[in-house]
Design an enzyme around this catalytic site. Structure first.
Site: not given
Ligand SMILES: [Zn+2]
Length: 301
Positions: A32-33, A182, A121, A140
């Site tokens: 999931p983003e 940067r 789960h 997980r």
């Protein structure tokens, strides 16, 4: 022996998708983003805001950090006054505290008007006063469920985050100024949560393609004008994904399957060796910071 046979028969009668949910889940699951988290938030808001938490049942507290033992006691009886998102954290506003949920690598938070039997789960149930159950599922267990005092902005997970990609503060001037020192690749800068939050690997790849910028270009060598274009493409790429997610909202309620995570038609991500959709040059792939980085050598300079 009888019991064993009965169990086997019962399993054999089930549809395949239910008998082997883990195998299917692993193949189709995408981390999931930001767009998936935002889609989850939008799907849950109408169901949870204004409702009172009845109980929180923790079946397995072993997430990325242990679920606090007093989470249920702190939350029970409180009204969910709002459901916000900061970066990839879902923030349930409970008056003088905030319940933080992170979906980690494989987590999902689904709503059920009548909770079905727990599956493997399924680690936490948040039960609301109207009987709706929010069920946290995470094979997980890299996700998180924590209690933060007040709005949680001072909490170590939230305190040092950069602006949201849709904030007015994330503009050409900001990106230009904050990258002048940067020398690292622009893609790595874009994925740094201190600079801007929620631009994961897929969306960094895609927005750099759309902005015509080579991912390895040192951030401080890119002009203000091109960084302005990049800001616009980061926002457009994420907005496209969130819009696409809207079509899957129903999958978040009373659906037994895996969450309706969605895929854009990518320009470069996962397309190495195939022709660029714009110029037909073969898409190239290299690793940057350990992550797959795809780009068109002709369109991106
Ligand atoms: Zn191209």
């Amino acid at each position: 022996m009888l019991g064993y046979i009965r169990r086997r028969n019962k399993q054999a009668a089930r549809p395949r998708a239910v008998t082997f949910p883990e195998a299917g889940a692993r193949r189709s699951q995408k981390m999931p983003e930001l767009p998936e988290v935002e889609t989850t938030r939008r799907g849950l808001v109408p169901l949870v805001v204004g409702r009172r938490i009845a109980t929180i049942d923790v079946y397995d507290p072993r997430l990325r950090w242990p679920v606090p033992a007093d989470l249920g006691a702190r939350s029970a009886g409180r009204v969910i006054e709002g459901l916000d998102r900061r970066s990839k954290y879902l923030l349930f506003r409970l008056g003088h505290g905030t319940l933080l949920v992170h979906l980690g690598m494989t987590g999902s938070l689904r709503a059920f008007s009548q909770a079905p039997p727990r599956r493997r789960h399924d680690h936490v149930d948040i039960v609301l006063d109207n009987g709706v159950t929010l069920r946290y599922h995470d094979p997980r267990r890299f996700g998180a469920m924590l209690w933060l005092p007040e709005s949680g902005t001072a909490h170590r997970l939230l305190a040092r985050l950069g602006p949201e990609p849709f904030d007015a503060a994330f503009d050409a001037s900001y990106l230009w100024q904050s990258t002048r020192r940067r020398g690292a690749a622009i893609k790595l800068a874009l994925m740094d949560n201190h600079l801007v939050v929620g631009v994961g690997n897929i969306y960094a790849n895609e927005s750099l393609f759309r902005a015509g910028i080579r991912p390895s270009t040192p951030a401080n060598r890119i002009s203000r004008q091109r960084l302005g274009r990049l800001v616009g493409e980061v926002q457009a790429t994420l907005a496209d994904a969130i819009a696409k997610g809207g079509s899957t909202l129903r999958d978040y309620v009373d659906s037994a399957g895996e969450p309706g995570y969605f895929q854009l038609d990518y320009f470069v991500y996962g397309r190495e060796g195939t022709p660029c959709r714009v110029c037909r040059t073969a898409i190239r792939m290299r690793r940057m910071g350990g992550r797959a980085t795809s780009y068109c050598p002709r369109c991106q300079r």
